[in-house]
Design a protein around this motif. Structure first.
Motif, PDB file in Angstrom:
ATOM      1  N   THR A   1       0.860  -1.319   0.081  1.00  0.00           N
ATOM      2  CA  THR A   1      -0.088   0.030   0.197  1.00  0.00           C
ATOM      3  C   THR A   1       0.657   1.156  -0.027  1.00  0.00           C
ATOM      4  O   THR A   1       2.064   1.076   0.107  1.00  0.00           O
ATOM      5  N   PHE A   2       0.141   2.313  -0.101  1.00  0.00           N
ATOM      6  CA  PHE A   2       0.952   3.590  -0.433  1.00  0.00           C
ATOM      7  C   PHE A   2       1.712   3.910   0.846  1.00  0.00           C
ATOM      8  O   PHE A   2       2.743   4.661   1.160  1.00  0.00           O
ATOM      9  N   ARG A   3       1.055   3.560   1.986  1.00  0.00           N
ATOM     10  CA  ARG A   3       1.515   3.970   3.318  1.00  0.00           C
ATOM     11  C   ARG A   3       2.466   2.751   3.944  1.00  0.00           C
ATOM     12  O   ARG A   3       3.026   2.942   5.070  1.00  0.00           O
ATOM     13  N   ASP A   4       2.592   1.793   3.370  1.00  0.00           N
ATOM     14  CA  ASP A   4       3.572   0.774   3.877  1.00  0.00           C
ATOM     15  C   ASP A   4       4.852   1.174   3.747  1.00  0.00           C
ATOM     16  O   ASP A   4       5.126   2.166   2.555  1.00  0.00           O
ATOM     17  N   ASP A   5       5.698   0.575   4.511  1.00  0.00           N
ATOM     18  CA  ASP A   5       7.191   1.304   4.504  1.00  0.00           C
ATOM     19  C   ASP A   5       7.823   0.542   3.290  1.00  0.00           C
ATOM     20  O   ASP A   5       7.657  -0.629   2.968  1.00  0.00           O
ATOM     21  N   LEU A   6       8.635   1.329   2.529  1.00  0.00           N
ATOM     22  CA  LEU A   6       9.093   0.827   1.170  1.00  0.00           C
ATOM     23  C   LEU A   6      10.301   0.050   1.586  1.00  0.00           C
ATOM     24  O   LEU A   6      10.881  -0.134   2.787  1.00  0.00           O
ATOM     25  N   THR A   7      10.538  -1.044   0.681  1.00  0.00           N
ATOM     26  CA  THR A   7      11.476  -1.952   0.925  1.00  0.00           C
ATOM     27  C   THR A   7      12.533  -1.888   0.061  1.00  0.00           C
ATOM     28  O   THR A   7      12.799  -1.060  -1.039  1.00  0.00           O
ATOM     29  N   GLY A   8      13.711  -2.663   0.278  1.00  0.00           N
ATOM     30  CA  GLY A   8      14.819  -2.838  -0.665  1.00  0.00           C
ATOM     31  C   GLY A   8      15.317  -1.402  -0.593  1.00  0.00           C
ATOM     32  O   GLY A   8      15.543  -0.536   0.293  1.00  0.00           O
ATOM     33  N   LEU A   9      16.066  -1.068  -1.915  1.00  0.00           N
ATOM     34  CA  LEU A   9      16.794   0.229  -2.265  1.00  0.00           C
ATOM     35  C   LEU A   9      15.675   1.324  -1.949  1.00  0.00           C
ATOM     36  O   LEU A   9      16.184   2.466  -1.128  1.00  0.00           O
ATOM     37  N   TRP A  10      14.403   1.182  -1.856  1.00  0.00           N
ATOM     38  CA  TRP A  10      13.631   2.152  -1.725  1.00  0.00           C
ATOM     39  C   TRP A  10      13.337   2.497  -0.213  1.00  0.00           C
ATOM     40  O   TRP A  10      12.464   3.545  -0.033  1.00  0.00           O
ATOM     41  N   ALA A  11      13.819   1.806   0.529  1.00  0.00           N
ATOM     42  CA  ALA A  11      13.516   1.852   2.062  1.00  0.00           C
ATOM     43  C   ALA A  11      13.975   3.130   2.622  1.00  0.00           C
ATOM     44  O   ALA A  11      13.211   3.629   3.522  1.00  0.00           O
ATOM     45  N   ARG A  12      14.717   3.798   2.104  1.00  0.00           N
ATOM     46  CA  ARG A  12      15.289   5.072   2.576  1.00  0.00           C
ATOM     47  C   ARG A  12      14.524   6.484   1.811  1.00  0.00           C
ATOM     48  O   ARG A  12      14.833   7.273   2.346  1.00  0.00           O
ATOM     49  N   PHE A  13      13.521   5.895   1.273  1.00  0.00           N
ATOM     50  CA  PHE A  13      12.766   6.992   0.390  1.00  0.00           C
ATOM     51  C   PHE A  13      11.372   7.068   1.099  1.00  0.00           C
ATOM     52  O   PHE A  13      10.752   5.866   1.529  1.00  0.00           O
ATOM     53  N   ASP A  14      10.590   8.099   0.927  1.00  0.00           N
ATOM     54  CA  ASP A  14       9.243   8.296   1.372  1.00  0.00           C
ATOM     55  C   ASP A  14       8.240   8.437  -0.091  1.00  0.00           C
ATOM     56  O   ASP A  14       8.708   9.436  -0.634  1.00  0.00           O
ATOM     57  N   ALA A  15       7.514   7.598  -0.056  1.00  0.00           N
ATOM     58  CA  ALA A  15       6.627   7.552  -1.360  1.00  0.00           C
ATOM     59  C   ALA A  15       6.099   8.831  -1.544  1.00  0.00           C
ATOM     60  O   ALA A  15       6.175   9.296  -2.869  1.00  0.00           O
ATOM     61  N   GLU A  16       5.565   9.704  -0.641  1.00  0.00           N
ATOM     62  CA  GLU A  16       5.248  10.942  -1.199  1.00  0.00           C
ATOM     63  C   GLU A  16       6.258  11.863  -1.602  1.00  0.00           C
ATOM     64  O   GLU A  16       5.978  12.831  -2.222  1.00  0.00           O
ATOM     65  N   GLN A  17       7.503  11.623  -1.155  1.00  0.00           N
ATOM     66  CA  GLN A  17       8.516  12.524  -1.681  1.00  0.00           C
ATOM     67  C   GLN A  17       8.963  12.050  -3.350  1.00  0.00           C
ATOM     68  O   GLN A  17       9.153  12.807  -4.219  1.00  0.00           O
ATOM     69  N   LEU A  18       8.864  10.860  -3.466  1.00  0.00           N
ATOM     70  CA  LEU A  18       9.173  10.362  -4.826  1.00  0.00           C
ATOM     71  C   LEU A  18       8.015  10.696  -5.873  1.00  0.00           C
ATOM     72  O   LEU A  18       8.193  11.007  -6.884  1.00  0.00           O
ATOM     73  N   ALA A  19       6.861  10.463  -5.283  1.00  0.00           N
ATOM     74  CA  ALA A  19       5.430  10.923  -6.241  1.00  0.00           C
ATOM     75  C   ALA A  19       5.404  12.418  -6.531  1.00  0.00           C
ATOM     76  O   ALA A  19       4.010  12.871  -6.183  1.00  0.00           O
ATOM     77  N   THR A  20       6.449  13.175  -6.919  1.00  0.00           N
ATOM     78  CA  THR A  20       6.130  14.520  -7.188  1.00  0.00           C
ATOM     79  C   THR A  20       6.982  14.817  -8.698  1.00  0.00           C
ATOM     80  O   THR A  20       7.927  14.187  -8.896  1.00  0.00           O
ATOM     81  N   PRO A  21       6.698  15.884  -9.215  1.00  0.00           N
ATOM     82  CA  PRO A  21       7.216  16.428 -10.447  1.00  0.00           C
ATOM     83  C   PRO A  21       8.698  16.690  -9.975  1.00  0.00           C
ATOM     84  O   PRO A  21       9.558  16.773 -10.801  1.00  0.00           O
TER      85      PRO A  21
END
Ligand code: BV8
Length: 263
Positions: A33-53
């Motif tokens: 889900t969108f608010r699940d913690d990201l895993t692997g390489l993405w674990a250090r990122f916040d989805a809401e930061q990545l999902a932006t122009p």
């Protein structure tokens, strides 16, 4: 169980139903889900930061790689019993509109005819240029890291994911279709959403204000709780098939006064 049976009775008598879904309905297909913690390489990122122009402009390879990683995960996933139950509701209720915040294609693959995608799709990459025309992207990269986005074959601009990022307007036709359906439905089923992202989170409130019965399916409480007539605490793949079975396997009265006056 009584709440589920009475809700099933409502559903069985309804003529117009909106099914409003969020990332939670795809969770049991293994899609985080969108608010699940990201895993692997993405674990250090916040989805809401990545999902932006801004994130894409700052590092197109990182953002494109994230979306390709998500697209590959969705391509490997299969629709779960929750998605299939939504398609079963569409087959039995006269007018059903599925409105999803999800960017996966699991509703379509479960048999839902024409879900309204408020936030776009992982499978509709488009040109970053002003026209934003669709771009053909064949190779389904299965990497787990930054991947340079392809160039648009028509005009050479970068290709971007066909999703709505934070700070971007929702597609007008999709939002209008969702509001139109919510304002006229008898029952709105909100399934698997945290109800925190706007304007999508307004859709259940439009239905409630118009007098519809609001039914929530979520294992956790959400900000929508106070507006819901019923909150069925459970997962989509557990609750939705139970609702369909109770509504249409004959164990619930489905005749008598319809929920809304006949047209
Ligand atoms: C807009 C696509 C204006 C991308 C997504 C500053 C500037 C501009 C706007 C804002 C701003 N500050 C705030 C805003 C508004 C912002 C917003 O709402 N922010 C929030 C965080 C406060 N909104 C926007 O930016 C929107 N645009 O306002 O534009 C504008 C107008 C005109 C012109 C220009 C600009 C755009 C928002 C769209 C963002 N894109 N997705 C991508 O996927 O990468 S949103 C993303 O999060 C998802 O798509 C989803 O829609 C949303 C919420 O996620 P959910 O689906 O609810 O999932 P979540 O993980 O949150 O929750 C899962 C739930 O499921 C939980 O409740 C859990 O309990 C439950 N669950 C778990 N397992 C199960 C389950 N349920 C059932 N069964 C299970 N098994």
């Amino acid at each position: 169980m009584d709440e589920l049976r009475s809700t099933a009775g409502l559903l069985a008598r309804a003529r117009r139903v909106v099914v409003f879904t969020g990332a939670g309905i795809s969770a049991e297909s293994g899609v985080p889900t969108f608010r699940d913690d990201l895993t692997g390489l993405w674990a250090r990122f916040d989805a809401e930061q990545l999902a932006t122009p801004e994130a894409f402009h700052a590092d197109p390879d990182l953002v494109w790689g994230w979306y390709e990683w998500r697209r590959a995960r969705v391509a490997r996933a299969v629709p779960n019993a929750g998605h299939l139950a939504v398609a079963a509701i569409e087959a039995r209720v006269p007018h059903v509109v599925v409105v999803t915040q999800n960017v996966d294609d699991l509703h379509e693959r479960a048999g839902s005819r024409d879900p309204v995608h408020l936030h776009g799709s992982l499978f509709a990459p488009r040109c970053i240029g002003a026209s934003g025309h669709p771009a053909q992207v064949t190779a389904l990269a299965d990497g787990d890291g930054p991947i340079p986005p392809p160039r648009c074959a028509e005009c050479g601009w970068l290709v971007r994911p066909g999703v709505v990022w934070f700070g971007e307007a929702l597609p007008e036709d999709a939002l209008n279709a969702a509001v139109h359906a919510a304002a006229r439905c008898d029952v709105l089923l909100t399934v698997g959403t945290s109800g925190v992202v706007y304007p999508a989170a307004e859709i259940p409130l439009v239905a409630a204000r118009a007098g519809a019965t609001l039914v929530q399916v979520n294992p956790e409480p959400t900000p929508l709780d106070p507006f819901c007539d019923v909150s069925l605490r459970g997962t989509a793949a557990q609750v939705l098939p139970a609702l369909v079975s109770a509504a249409w396997d004959g164990s619930v009265q489905t005749s008598g006064t319809p929920v809304s006056a006949p047209e």
